[in-house]
Design an enzyme around this catalytic site. Structure first.
Site, short mmCIF file in Angstrom:
data_model
loop_
_atom_site.label_atom_id
_atom_site.label_comp_id
_atom_site.label_asym_id
_atom_site.label_seq_id
_atom_site.Cartn_x
_atom_site.Cartn_y
_atom_site.Cartn_z
N GLU A 1 4.00 -6.79 1.84
CA GLU A 1 3.56 -7.11 0.46
C GLU A 1 3.61 -5.88 -0.43
OE1 GLU A 1 -0.44 -8.52 1.00
OE2 GLU A 1 0.16 -10.29 2.12
N TYR B 1 0.80 -1.83 -12.21
CA TYR B 1 -0.59 -1.86 -12.67
C TYR B 1 -0.71 -1.27 -14.08
CZ TYR B 1 -0.93 -2.73 -7.71
OH TYR B 1 -0.73 -3.24 -6.45
N GLY C 1 0.76 -1.24 0.00
CA GLY C 1 0.00 0.00 0.00
C GLY C 1 0.79 1.29 0.00
N ARG D 1 -5.15 3.08 -16.02
CA ARG D 1 -5.22 3.85 -14.78
C ARG D 1 -5.85 5.25 -14.95
NH1 ARG D 1 -1.82 5.18 -11.68
NH2 ARG D 1 -2.83 4.47 -9.80
N TYR E 1 -9.15 5.42 -12.69
CA TYR E 1 -9.00 6.14 -11.41
C TYR E 1 -8.75 7.63 -11.61
CZ TYR E 1 -7.45 1.32 -10.43
OH TYR E 1 -7.31 -0.04 -10.35
N CYS F 1 -12.50 3.35 -29.04
CA CYS F 1 -13.77 4.02 -29.30
C CYS F 1 -14.52 4.36 -28.01
CB CYS F 1 -14.61 3.09 -30.15
SG CYS F 1 -14.59 1.42 -29.47
N GLU F 2 -13.84 5.03 -27.10
CA GLU F 2 -14.51 5.42 -25.86
C GLU F 2 -14.00 6.80 -25.46
OE1 GLU F 2 -15.50 3.02 -22.74
OE2 GLU F 2 -15.12 1.11 -23.72
N1 LLP Z 1 -1.40 -7.01 -0.83
C1 LLP Z 1 -2.71 -7.09 -1.13
C2 LLP Z 1 -3.54 -8.05 -0.41
C3 LLP Z 1 -3.26 -6.27 -2.13
O1 LLP Z 1 -4.54 -6.36 -2.42
C4 LLP Z 1 -2.41 -5.37 -2.82
C5 LLP Z 1 -2.95 -4.51 -3.89
C6 LLP Z 1 -1.05 -5.31 -2.48
C7 LLP Z 1 -0.58 -6.15 -1.47
C8 LLP Z 1 -0.08 -4.40 -3.16
O2 LLP Z 1 -0.42 -3.08 -2.96
P1 LLP Z 1 0.57 -1.89 -3.39
O3 LLP Z 1 1.81 -1.97 -2.52
O4 LLP Z 1 0.88 -2.04 -4.81
O5 LLP Z 1 -0.21 -0.66 -3.11
N2 LLP Z 1 -4.90 -1.27 -9.76
C9 LLP Z 1 -4.75 -0.24 -8.74
C10 LLP Z 1 -4.13 -0.79 -7.48
C11 LLP Z 1 -4.87 -1.96 -6.89
C12 LLP Z 1 -4.20 -2.55 -5.69
C13 LLP Z 1 -4.80 -3.87 -5.33
N3 LLP Z 1 -4.17 -4.54 -4.24
C14 LLP Z 1 -3.95 0.92 -9.32
O6 LLP Z 1 -3.60 0.87 -10.50
O7 LLP Z 1 -3.73 1.91 -8.63
#
Ligand code: LLP
Length: 418
Positions: free
Chosen positions: A273, A372, A239, A312, A316, A343-344
């Protein structure tokens, strides 16, 4: 800090000119810097120096084989969310004993595969899932290592689509429900209650939500200890945010301090993670301007990458900086929407922003696209999934070929009744 910089007016990745790569590979393509990936992983890991820890890179951010292989070689573990990510991780060389598995919808087949390979831990998101894990482990003659994912009801103050630790979100269990589940798990024959887990969201740019979440986990760990349930592993999820524009997220060191303080005095192994913070700024999307188009109200720059390549901005309203691959004298900028061929109306890379004054044929670098980006790409409008390239020092390698038209219909068939 990343390794995309100008050299005599030409944008380079480490020691390689991006124009030279485009010449050979065509556009659009994703481009990753080996030095940046390595540096980000190591900086993150070092923030937890001295702690009993396992950094499990989150595959969903970027799961290309070369990227995974690089992290496996740096000693990373892996955070997965599907059987497909398990397959990718194992193929790339991760030790199953360093893999953690989260997600609200694990199927029986996915659970079996995780158990058969002997992964480190399954993060359980509901009671029925725990019951299924117990049953599958029993059937396979194994004992499933589990953690319960707790939803601490902390607001990560990020985009609503990527916040996961609020009561209204589908993830994890409330602290009260988690306690209940731990009690049930203790009495199950085929699960080993190993840890506790939470992940509150993504692109978080302050330390406070992490501190708050950890404080809640800590209360739970202490309550469980009083009931004789010993928590040996604390998985704090991912996160941590990055700078796309002007965000100032905590440095991994400060994030590390927040986690270290939150766990002080507990005899546990830490699991992390991280996804975006490792790969986000280590990758870009390179696209070529096809046309300039002046509408009545707006100017458009039509490029050859679309929302299917990088979703993205559409999904978002995410900001990705745009850099010219060849710096123009004077660095002219114009107000234009940079749009793709789909086409959007939602098919844009940037909207209502001043962007480099690029002409048809010019290359643009869409920055901070390492996380992502490719993993969320699709074949929408039967556009080919793009190529990926990695640079190391003065060399580059194609780590994924651009798809061909034949790939588009691979696996399709026309039944006899047609
Ligand atoms: N662990 C779990 C259980 C997760 O669901 C996620 C991300 C992570 C770790 C890794 O999170 P990070 O460190 O990357 O923030 N597609 C979206 C982001 C979706 C994140 C989903 N889960 C974007 O492009 O911003």
């Amino acid at each position: 800090m990343h390794h995309f910089q100008y050299n005599d007016g030409r944008l380079c990745c480490e020691g390689v000119s991006i124009e030279a790569i485009a010449e050979q590979v065509g556009t659009p393509f994703y481009l990753y810097s080996h030095a940046t990936l390595t540096r980000h992983f190591q900086a993150f890991d070092q923030a937890f120096e001295g702690m009993d820890r396992m950094v499990c890179y989150s595959a969903k951010a970027n799961s290309s084989q070369a990227v995974l292989r690089l992290f496996a070689g740096l000693g990373s573990g892996l955070d997965i969310v599907s059987g497909g990510e398990l397959y990718r991780g194992l193929k790339a060389g991760f030790d199953p004993a360093t893999i953690v598995y989260s997600g609200v919808g694990k199927t029986a087949a996915e659970i079996d595969s995780a158990l058969e390979h002997g992964i480190f831990m399954l993060n359980v998101e509901s009671r029925p899932e725990l019951e299924l894990i117990n049953a599958r482990a029993g059937a396979l003659g194994r004992c499933a290592p589990v953690a319960v994912r707790v939803n601490p009801d902390v607001d990560p103050r990020t985009h609503p689509y990527i916040s996961t630790g609020l009561k209204k979100n589908k993830f994890g269990l409330s602290p009260q429900a988690a306690i209940e589940l731990y009690r049930q798990a203790r009495d199950m024959a085929h699960v080993d209650v190993k840890g506790i887990d939470c992940h509150i969201g993504s692109q978080i740019t302050e330390a406070a939500p992490f501190r708050d979440a950890l404080a809640r986990l800590r209360e739970l760990i202490e309550q469980l200890a009083r009931e004789g349930i010993a928590i040996r592993v604390v998985d704090v999820g991912g996160g941590l945010g990055i700078t796309y524009h002007d965000e100032q997220p905590p440095h991994p060191m400060d994030y590390g301090t927040a986690i270290r303080e939150g766990l002080a005095g507990l005899d546990v192994r830490l699991v992390l993670e991280p996804g975006r913070v490792i790969v986000g700024n280590a990758g870009i999307l390179v696209t070529r301007v096809l046309y300039r188009k002046d509408g009545d109200q707006k100017r458009f720059m039509v490029v050859d990458a679309g929302m299917n390549d990088l979703i993205r901005p559409s999904l978002y309203d995410a900001f990705h900086d745009l850099w010219p691959v060849r710096e123009a004298a004077g660095g002219q900028r114009i107000r234009a929407d940079v749009v793709g061929p789909i086409c959007e109306t939602g098919d844009f890379l940037s909207r209502d922003r001043d962007v480099p004054d690029a002409a048809p044929g010019d290359l643009l670098a869409v920055m901070s696209a390492g996380a992502y980006g490719f993993t969320m790409a699709s074949n929408y409008c039967s556009r080919l999934r793009l190529a990926e390239v990695m640079v190391r020092d003065d060399a580059f390698g194609v780590i994924r070929e651009r798809q061909t038209y034949a790939d588009l219909i691979h696996g399709e068939s026309i039944p006899d009744f047609l």
